[in-house]
Design a protein around this motif. Structure first.
Motif, PDB file in Angstrom:
ATOM      1  N   UNK A 292       0.824  -1.210   0.000  1.00  0.00           N
ATOM      2  CA  UNK A 292       0.000   0.000   0.000  1.00  0.00           C
ATOM      3  C   UNK A 292       0.855   1.256   0.000  1.00  0.00           C
ATOM      4  N   UNK A 293       2.043   1.159   0.598  1.00  0.00           N
ATOM      5  CA  UNK A 293       2.890   2.349   0.746  1.00  0.00           C
ATOM      6  C   UNK A 293       3.332   2.918  -0.591  1.00  0.00           C
ATOM      7  N   UNK A 294       3.398   2.088  -1.639  1.00  0.00           N
ATOM      8  CA  UNK A 294       3.766   2.613  -2.955  1.00  0.00           C
ATOM      9  C   UNK A 294       2.620   2.491  -3.966  1.00  0.00           C
ATOM     10  N   UNK A 295       1.449   2.123  -3.502  1.00  0.00           N
ATOM     11  CA  UNK A 295       0.292   2.070  -4.387  1.00  0.00           C
ATOM     12  C   UNK A 295       0.243   0.840  -5.255  1.00  0.00           C
ATOM     13  N   UNK A 296       0.640  -0.317  -4.711  1.00  0.00           N
ATOM     14  CA  UNK A 296       0.591  -1.571  -5.463  1.00  0.00           C
ATOM     15  C   UNK A 296      -0.817  -1.798  -6.004  1.00  0.00           C
ATOM     16  N   UNK A 297      -0.905  -2.127  -7.282  1.00  0.00           N
ATOM     17  CA  UNK A 297      -2.203  -2.372  -7.909  1.00  0.00           C
ATOM     18  C   UNK A 297      -2.444  -3.859  -8.170  1.00  0.00           C
ATOM     19  N   UNK A 298      -1.497  -4.702  -7.826  1.00  0.00           N
ATOM     20  CA  UNK A 298      -1.694  -6.134  -8.014  1.00  0.00           C
ATOM     21  C   UNK A 298      -2.716  -6.642  -6.997  1.00  0.00           C
ATOM     22  N   UNK A 299      -3.489  -7.659  -7.353  1.00  0.00           N
ATOM     23  CA  UNK A 299      -4.518  -8.150  -6.432  1.00  0.00           C
ATOM     24  C   UNK A 299      -3.903  -8.889  -5.252  1.00  0.00           C
ATOM     25  N   UNK A 300      -4.648  -8.938  -4.186  1.00  0.00           N
ATOM     26  CA  UNK A 300      -4.362  -9.884  -3.112  1.00  0.00           C
ATOM     27  C   UNK A 300      -5.643 -10.676  -2.939  1.00  0.00           C
ATOM     28  N   UNK A 301      -5.646 -11.884  -3.485  1.00  0.00           N
ATOM     29  CA  UNK A 301      -6.857 -12.693  -3.535  1.00  0.00           C
ATOM     30  C   UNK A 301      -6.891 -13.704  -2.392  1.00  0.00           C
ATOM     31  N   UNK A 302      -8.070 -14.262  -2.183  1.00  0.00           N
ATOM     32  CA  UNK A 302      -8.201 -15.367  -1.234  1.00  0.00           C
ATOM     33  C   UNK A 302      -7.650 -16.621  -1.884  1.00  0.00           C
ATOM     34  N   UNK A 303      -6.737 -17.332  -1.186  1.00  0.00           N
ATOM     35  CA  UNK A 303      -6.152 -18.537  -1.764  1.00  0.00           C
ATOM     36  C   UNK A 303      -6.009 -19.614  -0.698  1.00  0.00           C
ATOM     37  N   UNK A 304      -6.118 -20.861  -1.152  1.00  0.00           N
ATOM     38  CA  UNK A 304      -5.992 -22.040  -0.292  1.00  0.00           C
ATOM     39  C   UNK A 304      -5.234 -23.115  -1.068  1.00  0.00           C
ATOM     40  N   UNK A 305      -5.059 -24.260  -0.427  1.00  0.00           N
ATOM     41  CA  UNK A 305      -4.357 -25.371  -1.067  1.00  0.00           C
ATOM     42  C   UNK A 305      -5.071 -26.669  -0.716  1.00  0.00           C
ATOM     43  N   UNK A 306      -6.368 -26.711  -1.042  1.00  0.00           N
ATOM     44  CA  UNK A 306      -7.165 -27.891  -0.766  1.00  0.00           C
ATOM     45  C   UNK A 306      -7.487 -28.604  -2.080  1.00  0.00           C
ATOM     46  N   UNK A 307      -7.738 -29.894  -1.997  1.00  0.00           N
ATOM     47  CA  UNK A 307      -8.148 -30.637  -3.190  1.00  0.00           C
ATOM     48  C   UNK A 307      -9.329 -31.541  -2.840  1.00  0.00           C
ATOM     49  N   UNK A 308      -9.768 -32.334  -3.773  1.00  0.00           N
ATOM     50  CA  UNK A 308     -10.884 -33.243  -3.544  1.00  0.00           C
ATOM     51  C   UNK A 308     -12.168 -32.506  -3.214  1.00  0.00           C
ATOM     52  N   UNK A 309     -12.995 -33.145  -2.373  1.00  0.00           N
ATOM     53  CA  UNK A 309     -14.288 -32.560  -2.023  1.00  0.00           C
ATOM     54  C   UNK A 309     -14.131 -31.237  -1.283  1.00  0.00           C
ATOM     55  N   UNK A 310     -13.132 -31.151  -0.415  1.00  0.00           N
ATOM     56  CA  UNK A 310     -12.919 -29.906   0.321  1.00  0.00           C
ATOM     57  C   UNK A 310     -12.537 -28.783  -0.631  1.00  0.00           C
ATOM     58  N   UNK A 311     -11.663 -29.071  -1.586  1.00  0.00           N
ATOM     59  CA  UNK A 311     -11.276 -28.060  -2.557  1.00  0.00           C
ATOM     60  C   UNK A 311     -12.457 -27.560  -3.365  1.00  0.00           C
ATOM     61  N   UNK A 312     -13.321 -28.488  -3.784  1.00  0.00           N
ATOM     62  CA  UNK A 312     -14.516 -28.113  -4.546  1.00  0.00           C
ATOM     63  C   UNK A 312     -15.452 -27.262  -3.694  1.00  0.00           C
TER      64      UNK A 312
END
Length: 626
Positions: free
Chosen positions: A440-460
């Motif tokens: 934020x201090x330099x005005x970054x415009x790249x996203x910061x998204x929600x991310x996880x590392x799940x697979x299978x039924x939990x990932x879906x």
């Protein structure tokens, strides 16, 4: 146990080193038999029977597990589970825990005593995306940059071990275990040590309202740890009326503060801690923390959408008795609506009144102090004017308010440059405790998204649940539109959320970085010396009915008054008679944006999209305002 420059904390759960070996403990009151599992390299595990006491604790003291080797617990002859209070893991959350001797690290800064609360300037970051390597060690290389910028406190998003290699950290399941991917035990200690060498505090975000969905085995052998009949947004509530459960969390707070020399904790979403006892967990935890560290500056902050105030009360000297500061979402929501004109979801409560609400918030704490919230369908909050402004942590961006957007958009990408820079000045020069999010201090415009590392039924479930959350937003009511929302489990979503450290090399972003540095230098020299011990009921405000403009005045230490004149409209604002024009240029100029904006005050005009801060000894606002 403390010895010179080596620190350890005797937890009630987990392991404890002694002269006769290591004590291993597990609370499983309903279990009929528990074995300590001793991991053997390249061979079969050994099993040592543990003994149970009347309170449901299983214990064994043995020297059969060497430091650095694996151990776990086998309950009733079934699956082998990790130690829920493990300091480290041999692998991921599903495998054996690793025995650690916490006294093995020799601290260089053992005498560090922290910094006073009024000096705090937070820089919130996510370890995995703050640097390319995503480790504690790599973060050390950026500490000089943060110190020179004017940051005084690095706040880490949760680092407790969670399922998978990447994630925000709010679904941790081994709450005593620094994530191995980030660098584990020694990596975190080296980071804190290096920060203290540079005069920087380190805060840690901790989660005591739920466990994550992947790797939490506690309920399988100690269902008493949870109240299945009490629901939270993440499932069954934690049973804080059980003494071992309560100690598990309070010990956890004390453990981070003692064994890792952490300077403070942020307690995540305390409104979702469903405590059925007469003494709220936060009250007991904060009391224990205050008592445990009388010779250090140790601070607690909280997140709580109820707008309550008892936990941030001050004593007669103006010092916190429990929690130092409350994250103030109201300030963020006002700022966001002013900058973007968005009105979906919770922003609906701030549409049409955001300027007046911001002025009130800056002067008296919360926006909602008992008023009815249309979004929540109930009255929210209680009076907060009696609190000093330093009881609140303000921000215009944080991990939630960026990452919980569908595409992780930053405010720099959503509002006009001048409006955002005005809000930045208001944030950094107002007497509340400021927080910025990484980049934020330099005005970054790249996203910061929600991310996880799940697979299978939990990932879906996580992917589809994430997309369905946005169905209530106008832009995503169409299912095809929701399919464009990034999949949290795709590795690209994580990589795209990294800070781009090439941006400050470009003129536009270098200019913003320099502006941030100047603002923080002004805060340190002009504002911070006037914050120690300030009282409540010291803020007054006036907001225009016809323009996005307002004036706020705060009485700081020694009778000095800080004045903010803000016009977030495109058009100039003729300052009304409510503000004493004869005094508009009295005192000392702290900051004017854009440069020269203060010169127009002599004629009673505040230019469009401008901010002026002044320090002087008399209140500029004529008469009481509300």
């Amino acid at each position: 146990m403390t010895s010179g420059n080596r620190f350890s904390f005797d937890t009630s759960w987990g392991t404890q080193h002694g002269d006769d070996g290591t004590v291993f403990r597990l609370w499983a009151p309903g279990a009929g038999h528990v074995d300590l599992v001793v991991g053997r390299q390249g061979g079969e595990n050994d099993f040592l029977a543990m003994e149970k006491d009347a309170a449901g604790w299983w214990r064994i003291t043995t020297d059969q597990v060497a430091v650095g080797r694996g151990y776990g617990f086998r309950v009733d002859g079934g699956m082998v589970v990790p130690d829920p209070a493990a300091r480290a893991q041999m692998g991921d959350v599903h495998g054996l825990s690793k025995l650690v001797d916490p006294r093995s690290y020799a601290w260089k800064t053992a005498d560090w005593a922290g910094r006073p609360w009024e000096e705090v300037v937070f820089y919130e970051l996510h370890t995995g995306t703050f640097t390319e390597a995503g480790t504690f060690e790599a973060m050390i290389e950026r500490l000089d940059y943060l110190r020179d910028l004017g940051i005084t406190a690095v706040e880490l998003m949760p680092v407790a071990q969670f399922g998978g290699r990447r994630g925000w950290g709010y679904d941790g399941v081994l709450l005593y275990c620094p994530h191995e991917v980030y660098g584990g035990v020694d990596g975190l200690k080296r980071l804190v040590d290096a920060a203290h060498e540079r005069g920087l505090m380190v805060f840690l975000d901790v989660v005591y309202n739920h466990f994550g969905p992947d790797g939490n085995y506690i309920g399988s052998y100690a269902p008493e740890f949870f109240h299945e009949e009490i629901h939270t947004p993440w499932g069954a509530a934690i049973a804080y009326d059980e003494a071992p459960v309560r100690e598990f969390m309070i010990d956890n707070a004390l453990y981070w503060l003692e064994e890792y020399r952490i300077d403070g904790l942020r307690l995540d979403a305390i409104d979702s801690i469903k405590d059925t006892t007469d003494t709220p967990l936060v009250k007991e935890l904060a009391t224990r923390v205050r008592a445990a560290f009388p010779d250090r500056h140790v601070h607690l902050t909280t997140e709580d959408d109820r707008n309550i105030t008892w936990h941030v009360a001050r004593d007669e000297a103006g010092q916190p008795t429990l929690v130092s500061g409350e994250w103030n979402d109201d300030f963020h929501h006002c700022a966001h609506v002013i900058a973007t004109h968005e009105y979906d979801n919770y922003y609906a409560d701030y549409v049409g009144h955001s300027v007046e609400q911001m002025a009130k918030c800056l002067a008296t704490g919360f926006v909602f102090q008992g008023e009815y919230s249309e979004h929540r369908g109930r009255e929210v909050g209680e009076n907060s004017a009696h609190l000093p402004p330093t009881a609140f942590v303000n921000f215009v961006q944080n991990h939630d308010q960026i990452g919980n957007r569908a595409f992780g958009d930053r405010l720099t990408d959503l509002g006009s440059r001048r409006a955002v820079e005005c809000l930045q000045a208001i944030l950094l020069l107002s007497p509340q405790i400021p927080l910025m999010f990484m980049g934020e201090e330099f005005g970054d415009t790249h996203p910061f998204s929600f991310f996880t590392d799940f697979d299978g039924e939990l990932g879906t479930a996580v992917r589809e649940g994430r997309r369905n959350e946005f169905a209530k937003f106008g832009a995503f009511q169409d299912e095809e539109a929701r399919q464009l929302i990034p999949d949290p489990n795709e590795e690209s979503t994580f990589h795209n959320s990294r800070v781009d450290w090439t941006m400050p090399e470009r003129p536009t972003y270098r200019r913003r970085l320099e502006l941030t540095r100047q603002l923080l230098a002004k805060r340190q020299s002009a504002i911070v010396p006037l914050l120690k011990g300030i009282g409540g009921n010291g803020g007054t405000w006036f907001a225009s009915d016809a323009s996005k403009a307002f004036v706020v005045a705060w009485e700081l230490a020694g009778g000095t008054v800080l004045h903010l004149f803000a016009n977030l409209d495109d058009e100039p604002w003729p300052i009304p008679d409510t503000v004493a024009k004869s005094d508009l240029t009295c005192g000392t100029l702290v900051h004017a944006y854009p440069k020269g904006a203060d010169e127009h005050l002599t004629s009673g005009i505040l230019p469009g999209t401008s901010v002026v801060f002044r320090l002087e000894s008399q209140n500029l606002i004529a008469g009481p305002v509300s």
